[in-house]
Design an enzyme around this catalytic site. Structure first.
Site, PDB file in Angstrom:
ATOM      1  N   CYS A  82     -49.250 -11.279   2.990  1.00  0.00           N
ATOM      2  CA  CYS A  82     -50.004 -10.090   3.392  1.00  0.00           C
ATOM      3  C   CYS A  82     -49.522  -8.868   2.591  1.00  0.00           C
ATOM      4  O   CYS A  82     -49.730  -8.816   1.388  1.00  0.00           O
ATOM      5  CB  CYS A  82     -49.908  -9.890   4.899  1.00  0.00           C
ATOM      6  SG  CYS A  82     -51.130  -8.714   5.505  1.00  0.00           S
ATOM      7  N   HIS A 177     -51.646 -14.943   7.221  1.00  0.00           N
ATOM      8  CA  HIS A 177     -50.309 -15.094   7.796  1.00  0.00           C
ATOM      9  C   HIS A 177     -49.996 -16.559   8.117  1.00  0.00           C
ATOM     10  O   HIS A 177     -50.350 -17.041   9.196  1.00  0.00           O
ATOM     11  CB  HIS A 177     -50.198 -14.253   9.084  1.00  0.00           C
ATOM     12  CG  HIS A 177     -50.107 -12.788   8.810  1.00  0.00           C
ATOM     13  ND1 HIS A 177     -48.917 -12.156   8.575  1.00  0.00           N
ATOM     14  CD2 HIS A 177     -51.075 -11.852   8.705  1.00  0.00           C
ATOM     15  CE1 HIS A 177     -49.140 -10.870   8.342  1.00  0.00           C
ATOM     16  NE2 HIS A 177     -50.443 -10.653   8.414  1.00  0.00           N
ATOM     17  N   GLU A 179     -47.225 -17.696   8.959  1.00  0.00           N
ATOM     18  CA  GLU A 179     -46.124 -17.797   9.924  1.00  0.00           C
ATOM     19  C   GLU A 179     -46.598 -17.859  11.376  1.00  0.00           C
ATOM     20  O   GLU A 179     -45.841 -18.252  12.250  1.00  0.00           O
ATOM     21  CB  GLU A 179     -45.129 -16.634   9.733  1.00  0.00           C
ATOM     22  CG  GLU A 179     -45.641 -15.237  10.099  1.00  0.00           C
ATOM     23  CD  GLU A 179     -46.401 -14.538   8.982  1.00  0.00           C
ATOM     24  OE1 GLU A 179     -47.096 -15.235   8.205  1.00  0.00           O
ATOM     25  OE2 GLU A 179     -46.339 -13.294   8.904  1.00  0.00           O
TER      26      GLU A 179
END
Ligand code: XMP
Length: 535
Positions: A82, A177, A179
């Site tokens: 990002c 993202h 994660e």
């Protein structure tokens, strides 16, 4: 303890710690540091790979928020996420455009250019054979021109450059993202990056974590003494076991029993910590004091205030005694708390102080200052499931670390209206039956117990009497409600669809075994509009 290491540079995203968690899931050691550590730090750190986090900032607004030059000179793979991708683009000669519209939420990304990062990783393929990833996007600005040497790695309809790579230099970046759990292949993407692209050994396991945490605690505490408030909950129990492993008798646990705990809970805590671990535990039996203070009080918020206030007073009095020392003790200088990572983020207190504050949490701040003690928080970087795994690795019984959360005021908010000793006794026994049956009943579809399949389950005492019939006689006894919910964050929750056969068994056992209760109900309200607790 020589492990391959990943360096995570934090630009202030709310979810940076999730990156660390994903790296740890791949059994690789990592550390999070602020993005503005110096070049020397990066050279000395010796990472086998570097990950640049997201940020709430814009590369336009904040020209200072950049990765140090040493990141690009280190000669190790770099993954930008990002904002991390945007700063990579800006710093290496690409272009980022500011946008006042934000893309936020679920997106489907087309993997392009077959880079090593995504090779063979996809959620589904389009009829034309393009590999697609289902991801979580959250960004305003976007990269509009690739830096020299980079190729396109991923795109979406609204974000044509959703991923880029310069594979010769080991530089990869994604706009989404990976994660967060909403990105389904996130774990696979991180594993690919750290284990294959960075070539880290997957040798970092919970046993190593314990050894390293123990070393850190010993270094921080030295030969000083530590006090810890043991509540019987998961976090304080695991913190106590870990600190005890590190410093043994330099730790004293204070367990304030307010008389509003679950059945045999106080004894179980003592047996585990004093009995099995041979830790120093002071049990303060303050139940008469709490019940006395609660006499005649019916308002839920007043009950909470009384219980919370007394709890702090009792704990402070014990802590003051320990601080003063005597009888061979120098006096405590540290207060340990079982603060875990979600508590830290909610209070905006992350290590790098970059994430914006959402709300403050009861666990953070307050007591140590009032007591004039230094703070020791060895679980600050861990998520709940990691804390549970750590507890098991430290030898705590699984049924202690897999426990549902239990509110600080305990049964005080599960006995509606005035709290009385005999109500608490009835409730404890009924609740123990409910929990025992939830643990014993397996769901055939998943093979898990209904205790594991629910997030929180308990019994509520209603101080009303209803008519019943038992044998030949009429009864006029109290009512309890069973409550079981499923939730991921406790902000919203669904009532659990427990099997009728389970409810039937619990109801019949409670009515037969707990004299004084002749009616059992099941709470079928979700949150919102109901809350999880009844008070
Ligand atoms: P509610 O009832 O607000 O509960 O839906 C959400 C979660 O918070 C817990 N809870 C408390 N925990 N002190 C605590 O430590 C409290 O006063 C308190 N009130 C609610 C509740 O058990 C649930 O997990």
């Amino acid at each position: 303890m020589q492990h391959d290491k990943i360096l995570i540079l934090d630009f202030g995203s709310q979810v940076t710690q999730l990156i660390a968690r994903r790296v740890r899931e791949a059994a690789v050691y990592c550390e999070i540091h602020p993005n503005d550590v110096g070049d020397d730090f990066i050279k000395a750190f010796g990472a086998k790979g570097i990950i640049l986090s997201g940020s709430h900032a814009s590369t336009y607004e904040d020209q200072q928020l950049r990765a140090p030059q040493a990141v690009w000179d280190a000669g190790v793979p770099v993954l930008g996420i990002c904002y991390g991708m945007q700063t990579m683009a800006v710093q290496l000669g690409g272009k980022v455009e500011w946008s006042d519209s934000r893309e936020f939420g679920y997106a489907q990304v087309r993997a392009r250019g077959h880079t090593k990062l995504f090779d063979g990783i996809q959620d589904f393929a389009t009829p034309e054979g393009h590999g697609m990833l289902e991801v979580w996007m959250s960004h305003g600005d976007k990269v509009t021109e690739l830096p020299p040497g980079f190729k396109l790695m991923a795109s979406t309809a609204s974000c044509p450059i959703a991923g880029m790579a310069d594979e010769a230099r080991g530089l990869y970046a994604v706009q989404f993202h990976p994660e967060v759990t909403h990105t389904k292949q996130g774990e696979a993407i991180f594993r690919r990056f750290v284990r294959e692209i960075c070539a880290c050994q997957g040798d970092w396991i919970m046993g190593d974590y314990i050894a390293e945490a123990v070393a850190r605690i010993r270094e921080q505490v030295g030969d000083e003494e530590v006090i810890l408030g043991l509540s019987g909950g998961v976090d304080s129990s695991v913190a106590a076991a870990l600190i005890h492993r590190a410093i043994g008798d330099q730790l004293t646990c204070v367990f304030v029993d307010h008389g509003l705990l679950r059945l045999h809970e106080g004894d179980a805590v003592m047996e585990m910590f004093a009995g099995k671990l041979h830790a120093k535990v002071i049990r303060v039996d303050a139940s008469e004091m709490f019940l006395g203070a609660l006499a005649g009080v019916t308002d839920p918020e007043r009950k909470r205030k009384i219980i919370g206030g007394l709890f702090v007073d009792v704990f402070k009095a014990e802590a003051a005694k320990l601080k003063a020392g005597g009888a061979g003790h120098k006096g405590a200088t540290f207060l340990a708390q079982g603060t875990i990572y979600p508590d830290v983020v909610e209070s905006g207190g992350t290590k790098t102080k970059k994430a914006t504050t959402i709300k403050s949490h009861h666990n953070v701040g307050g007591l140590p200052e009032q007591l004039g003690l230094k703070l020791l928080e060895p679980l600050r970087e861990l998520f709940k499931d990691e804390v549970r795994a750590l507890g098991v690795a430290l030898g705590l019984p699984p049924e202690m670390v897999d426990r549902h959360p239990f509110p600080g005021p305990g049964l005080g908010v599960r006995i509606l209206g005035e709290v009385k000793k005999d109500y608490a006794e009835l409730l404890r026994r009924a609740d123990a039956i409910f929990i025992e049956e939830l643990r014993a009943t397996l769901d055939p579809a998943t093979g898990k117990s209904w205790y594991a399949l629910t997030s929180q389950a308990f019994t509520v005492f209603l101080p009303v009497k209803s008519v019943g019939v038992m044998g030949d006689g009429r009864t006029y006894d109290y009512v309890v409600a069973l409550r079981a919910v499923q939730t991921s964050d406790f902000m919203t929750a669904d009532w659990a669809e427990l099997p009728y056969s389970l409810l039937k068994k619990v109801s019949s056992r409670i009515i037969n075994e707990v004299r004084g209760i002749n009616r059992v109900t099941y709470d079928v309200s979700s949150k919102p509009p109901a809350t999880i607790e009844w008070e």
